[in-house]
Design a protein around this motif. Structure first.
Motif, PDB file in Angstrom:
ATOM      1  N   PHE A 300      30.320 -23.804 -36.137  1.00 21.23           N
ATOM      2  CA  PHE A 300      29.730 -22.911 -36.777  1.00 21.23           C
ATOM      3  C   PHE A 300      29.436 -21.658 -35.870  1.00 21.23           C
ATOM      4  O   PHE A 300      28.796 -21.763 -34.882  1.00 21.23           O
ATOM      5  N   LEU A 410      30.380 -26.489 -47.857  1.00 21.85           N
ATOM      6  CA  LEU A 410      29.223 -26.078 -48.617  1.00 21.85           C
ATOM      7  C   LEU A 410      28.271 -27.065 -49.194  1.00 21.85           C
ATOM      8  O   LEU A 410      26.989 -26.720 -49.290  1.00 21.85           O
ATOM      9  N   PHE A 483      25.378 -26.294 -39.827  1.00 25.26           N
ATOM     10  CA  PHE A 483      25.366 -24.611 -39.612  1.00 25.26           C
ATOM     11  C   PHE A 483      24.424 -24.354 -38.426  1.00 25.26           C
ATOM     12  O   PHE A 483      23.712 -23.144 -38.513  1.00 25.26           O
ATOM     13  N   ASN A 679      22.589 -28.814 -46.571  1.00 24.08           N
ATOM     14  CA  ASN A 679      23.282 -27.863 -45.845  1.00 24.08           C
ATOM     15  C   ASN A 679      22.065 -26.822 -45.302  1.00 24.08           C
ATOM     16  O   ASN A 679      22.380 -25.828 -44.691  1.00 24.08           O
ATOM     17  N   ASN A 680      20.709 -27.193 -45.561  1.00 20.43           N
ATOM     18  CA  ASN A 680      19.659 -26.157 -45.108  1.00 20.43           C
ATOM     19  C   ASN A 680      19.390 -26.324 -43.650  1.00 20.43           C
ATOM     20  O   ASN A 680      19.959 -27.547 -43.091  1.00 20.43           O
ATOM     21  N   VAL A 688      20.039 -20.796 -36.138  1.00 18.56           N
ATOM     22  CA  VAL A 688      21.039 -20.849 -37.227  1.00 18.56           C
ATOM     23  C   VAL A 688      22.503 -20.148 -36.668  1.00 18.56           C
ATOM     24  O   VAL A 688      22.259 -18.957 -36.314  1.00 18.56           O
ATOM     25  N   ASP A 692      25.531 -17.633 -41.376  1.00 22.04           N
ATOM     26  CA  ASP A 692      24.528 -18.311 -42.318  1.00 22.04           C
ATOM     27  C   ASP A 692      23.550 -17.440 -42.681  1.00 22.04           C
ATOM     28  O   ASP A 692      22.726 -17.161 -41.642  1.00 22.04           O
ATOM     29  N   TRP A 693      23.344 -16.588 -43.728  1.00 24.17           N
ATOM     30  CA  TRP A 693      22.338 -15.751 -43.946  1.00 24.17           C
ATOM     31  C   TRP A 693      21.653 -16.523 -45.151  1.00 24.17           C
ATOM     32  O   TRP A 693      20.967 -15.752 -45.947  1.00 24.17           O
ATOM     33  N   SER A 694      21.316 -17.669 -45.229  1.00 26.75           N
ATOM     34  CA  SER A 694      20.779 -18.415 -46.240  1.00 26.75           C
ATOM     35  C   SER A 694      19.869 -19.479 -45.944  1.00 26.75           C
ATOM     36  O   SER A 694      19.649 -20.344 -46.655  1.00 26.75           O
ATOM     37  N   SER A 695      19.196 -19.308 -44.798  1.00 25.86           N
ATOM     38  CA  SER A 695      18.142 -20.340 -44.545  1.00 25.86           C
ATOM     39  C   SER A 695      16.879 -19.569 -44.753  1.00 25.86           C
ATOM     40  O   SER A 695      16.105 -19.187 -43.906  1.00 25.86           O
ATOM     41  N   ASN A 820      26.594 -13.195 -48.347  1.00 23.07           N
ATOM     42  CA  ASN A 820      26.048 -13.456 -49.493  1.00 23.07           C
ATOM     43  C   ASN A 820      26.668 -12.874 -50.910  1.00 23.07           C
ATOM     44  O   ASN A 820      26.726 -11.826 -50.866  1.00 23.07           O
ATOM     45  N   ALA A 837      25.169 -19.252 -51.046  1.00 22.18           N
ATOM     46  CA  ALA A 837      24.939 -18.057 -50.359  1.00 22.18           C
ATOM     47  C   ALA A 837      25.000 -17.000 -51.591  1.00 22.18           C
ATOM     48  O   ALA A 837      26.100 -16.518 -51.921  1.00 22.18           O
TER      49      ALA A 837
END
Length: 947
Positions: A300, A410, A483, A679-680, A688, A692-695, A820, A837
């Motif tokens: 990643f 994902l 990730f 996947n968190n 991260v 990955d803009w989703s944490s 995202n 995302a």
């Protein structure tokens, strides 16, 4: 009583084919389902029938009723439902009802095929319980013995191969034979994809994809073979055994390829349709596929250039300080409110205070792919020319060449509960990896038995003889993509030895004060020609480009000066040892959480490995993680001049200093009594990966945690209870309805506008019903369609109205395309990002700030209405009314007529809530209803443990 005994009463002694004896215990409690069926190679008759009337081979859909039927089992999932919607995947002791497979596999291999002499009914089968012996005896087509000492049993209705070898070598050879028998063409697509030679298989339109692949994975066959053959040196006696196993696996694959030359009816129909025959399989092919899959699912990063563009755009719009704050807000790289799996902090390597001179901040809009045919940036004319050249191939081959396999990373998830919180005294697990939906499925499930080997599960065809996800004698495991940051991008300063001005055509770069040459090798491809095509084959030559840091696949400019971007993955040239991890599982080396963790430390990619046995649960995030240079910034491209290399970097061996194994996140029987991951982020403090803009505070795991906490409040859990909770309400739930709508509703409040109140009531009713995206009727219409359509229409308008006034159009577009997705979360485009995302966490956090809630890791500003509750309320109401107006325009003002089809009967997936499986060959299966779970799923409550 059975749970408290080692279940010796279930011990089954199996007399193996060559007379050797092996005993392995049968501990029940393992259930699995594979979407949408086991599948097999496409026969000529299969293809003719499909082309005539669209009939799909039954084996490609023989688990569809299980996988899709689960959607209808909630609420009220009960213990009997486990056997209705999962198959029993415990080691074979008593067969399920139904005859053994009587397919074309009945034809015995010819006697002149080396190592494949026909054998009589082996002792292993005559020694099994009477019901199975009777079935096999009356229908010998359900078994095959491709060589002496090996028996492969396939039993209807699921036809999962059960492979029994009198020796370990027999079983490994059999795994290769069965894999090629069921997935030969798919394997070919995988190896050509991994090696950047897909044009050899699918024609010139695949050359662009080959160029892209060679820009991230560039190892010659000799290098791949050498890495495999180094296993005895790198992993000792275990490495020697793994190498021998893989060599036997390759031999089994080639035995089936040889068989297709003797018996053309066994050759998948895709080959004659393309006018080609399969080439022999090599050790390098398995290494290439394994490396590709490790890179796809457990490496990643790589998005550092796009993040640099985003930072530059933010600074350009708001200035240095506020622009950097905006970038940090939306990047969510270290959000203290992020949903994590473990409560304990785990620290990544520290680079200290970042030195700006280490960062190569590329110019926005300058990022371009390198064309490996010309060495120049990719041009649209080149892409158009190669696409047009594929017209002579079948339509299915052209589609596959253009779109590729599109493997995702994902949706894997896992929920494990320890024995203390279980009503049965057993640890419980419902878990599975998401690797996409294909025809036939990319995973192949099988059971493998030989002296020292007892395992069941799934593997990628051609990659490994050992199951990568599954269960051993008395434990099960799965993986979720982590990730975590284990890939960097180095910006190479181009130069010319004669001192001329550098350009994208430059063949040298600056490293440690010298202008040195890139290394390169050529890949020559001969394209196929379909029998019906008058075209002549083409020769395509691709030229790779490598710096000391890795392959170059993209160019860009930094302050107008051209640079080459090299991808550096921590796993490069260290992938082969990962085989040993899965070998240990197949050998049942793990006898406890501790020994499982020790076994999986051999895996070099970043993956969360979950373990369950009769009492215990555990997780390890595996992986090698480099120690970065002081002052460097792994979030952005790093200058490749040598000063900012990974600590201890040795280009000749791809060696470097890495974090000690003890640094990796790990947990055994955590105090909270459960482990949940979708996947968190695994833990706070752990870096991260770029891209990955989703944490943040709202992720898919939020749904699982909310459901689990609610279930625990009502008492101990059962396997049926946790299975119903995980795979029914969450697999078809809309994260926006469950986790964001309550805050949207609070901000809107009690509106004076009756139309707004009506729309709020519509969405509230849907949310209270579980925010589902499924159909429980027979009309193929999604339940609560008006609310679902309203949310889908509202969401992109809402997100843009909330953030774009500050973020700006350019940066908003970049974030939407790279990080995202705004438009309705990828649901109705046939691919579905599964709410991975889609701005849910950004919207929720911002609305909480509007409401003056306590927010950990607050944004630097409040975006909705620029912080005013009144203006934000007006914005939400206005955009909600706009969405309803758009729906009324297209579907009419009567909301009862707002209907969302579950699947489209024909044509592209426009306006449907469906999944369109990728056809990895000539046959395709119909679109399937939307869901959001693993491709292969296990429900586990182990009934005992080895003494």
């Amino acid at each position: 009583m059975l749970r408290r005994l080692p279940l010796l009463v279930c011990l089954l002694v199996l007399a193996l084919p060559a007379g050797a004896a092996q005993a392995f215990p049968i501990y029940g409690g393992f259930h699995s389902v594979l979407a949408f069926g086991e599948g097999e190679g496409t026969s000529g008759q299969d293809l003719a029938t499909f082309e005539a009337n669209g009939t799909v081979p039954a084996v490609d859909l023989n688990q569809q009723g299980l996988y899709e039927g689960l959607e209808q089992a909630w609420p009220g999932f009960t213990t009997p439902d486990l056997n209705r919607f999962y198959k029993d995947s415990s080691f074979l002791a008593e067969p399920a009802s139904g005859p053994l497979n009587a397919s074309r596999r009945a034809a015995a291999p010819p006697t002149d095929l080396p190592g494949s002499l026909p054998a009589p009914l082996p002792p292993i089968l005559s020694s099994l319980p009477g019901s199975l012996s009777t079935i096999v005896g009356s229908s010998p087509s359900g078994t095959e013995s491709p060589r002496s000492g090996l028996t492969i049993v396939r039993q209807s209705p699921y036809e999962v191969p059960r492979i029994y070898g009198s020796t370990r070598a027999d079983a490994m050879w059999g795994a290769g034979f069965a894999t090629a028998e069921d997935r030969l063409f798919f394997m070919d697509v995988l190896r050509h994809t991994a090696e950047g030679t897909t044009a050899e298989l699918l024609g010139p339109s695949a050359a662009t994809a080959d160029s892209t692949q060679l820009g991230v994975q560039d190892a010659t066959p000799d290098q791949l073979t050498a890495q495999m053959q180094s296993l005895p040196r790198t992993m000792g006696a275990e490495g020697s055994q793994a190498l021998n196993d893989i060599e036997q696996y390759v031999a089994g694959i080639n035995a089936f390829i040889n068989l297709t030359q003797i018996d053309p009816a066994r050759l998948p129909a895709e080959y004659p349709a393309l006018g080609i025959t399969p080439k022999p399989w090599t050790l390098a092919d398995s290494a290439a596929v394994g490396t590709y899959l490790i890179g796809q699912f457990t490496v990643f990063g790589g998005a550092q250039p796009q993040q640099a563009e985003a930072l530059r755009l933010a600074i350009k719009r708001l200035g240095a300080r506020r622009g950097a704050a905006l970038y940090r807000d939306l990047r969510l790289a270290s959000d203290p409110s992020a949903v994590v799996t473990l409560s304990k902090r785990f620290g990544s390597d520290s680079t200290g205070r970042i030195k700006p001179r280490s960062e190569a901040i590329i110019d926005p809009g300058s990022l371009v792919a390198r064309n490996a045919q010309t060495g120049a940036p990719v041009s649209s004319s080149t892409s158009s020319a190669t696409a047009a050249a594929s017209s002579g191939l079948p339509a299915w081959a052209a589609r596959l060449a253009t779109h590729g396999l599109a493997l995702p990373h994902l949706e894997s998830n896992a929920v494990l509960v320890d024995a203390k919180r279980s009503g049965t005294g057993q640890a419980l697990a419902v878990m599975g990896p998401q690797v996409g939906y294909y025809t036939p499925e990319v995973f192949l499930e099988y059971e493998l038995h030989a002296p020292g080997i007892d395992v069941s599960g799934v593997s990628f065809p051609g990659a490994s003889p050992y199951p990568l996800i599954g269960h051993g004698t008395d434990f099960a495991w799965t993986g979720t993509s982590a990730f975590s940051d284990n890939e960097d991008v180095f910006a190479e300063r181009l130069c010319n030895p004669n001192g001329g001005k550098p350009s994208y055509a430059s063949t040298h770069y600056l490293y440690k004060g010298r202008c040195i040459a890139f290394t390169s090798h050529s890949v020559v491809e001969q394209t196929p020609v379909a029998p019906t095509s008058p075209s002549a084959p083409q020769t395509i030559t691709l030229h790779t480009l490598n710096s000391v840091h890795g392959p170059v696949g993209r160019f860009a400019t930094v302050h107008g000066v051209p640079v080459a971007l090299a991808v550096s993955a921590a796993t490069v040239d260290h992938e082969a040892q990962s085989y040993v991890a899965f070998m240990r599982l197949a050998e049942n080396k793990p006898t406890s959480p501790q020994t499982f963790i020790a076994a999986m430390r051999a895996y070099t990619g970043s993956e969360n490995w979950f373990y369950v046995d009769h009492k215990n649960i555990a997780v390890l995030q595996s992986g090698w993680f480099p120690r970065h240079a002081r002052g460097s910034n792994p979030d952005l491209p790093i200058w490749g001049t040598g000063q900012w290399d990974w600590r201890g970097f040795k280009p000749a061996t791809d060696g470097y200093q890495r974090l000690p194994a003890s640094a990796n996140p790990v947990s055994i029987n955590p105090k909270q009594g459960y482990l949940v991951n979708w996947n968190n982020a695994m833990a706070h403090g752990w870096r991260v990966a770029a891209g990955d803009w989703s944490s943040g505070p709202v992720v898919r795991a939020t749904m699982l945690l909310d459901l689990l906490h609610g279930a625990l409040r009502h008492g101990p859990l059962t396997l049926a209870g946790i299975t119903g909770m995980v795979t029914a309400p969450s697999l078809t739930a809309d994260l926006r309805g469950m986790a964001v709508w309550p805050w949207l509703r609070r901000v809107i409040g009690r509106s004076r506008n009756p139309q707004v109140r009506k729309l709020v009531g519509l969405l509230t009713g849907w949310a209270r019903a579980g925010s589902q995206r499924r159909s429980t009727g027979q009309d193929n219409v999604v339940d609560d369609s008006p609310a679902v359509l309203l949310m889908d229409e509202w969401w992109p308008t809402l997100v843009r109205a909330e953030f774009q006034p500050v973020v700006g159009t350019s940066l908003m577009s970049l974030i939407n395309s790279q990080f995202n997705s705004i438009s309705p979360d990828g649901i109705r485009d046939g691919t579905g990002n599964g709410f991975f995302a889609g701005w849910e966490m950004d919207v929720q956090k911002d609305l909480r700030q509007v409401l003056h809630q306590r927010v950990r890791g607050r944004f630097s500003r409040t975006y909705c209405g620029r912080g005013s509750l009144r203006r934000c309320r007006a914005l939400l109401s206005k955009t909600l009314l706009q969405a309803a107006s758009q729906l009324s325009k297209h579907l009419g003002s009567n909301m009862a007529n707002w209907k969302l089809p579950l699947t489209c009967p024909v044509g592209p997936p426009v306006g449907c809530d469906q999944i369109v499986p990728t056809s990895a060959g000539a046959i395709s299966i119909p679109p399937q209803p939307f869901d959001n779970r693993g491709t292969f799923y296990q429900a586990v409550a182990v009934n005992g443990h080895r003494p």
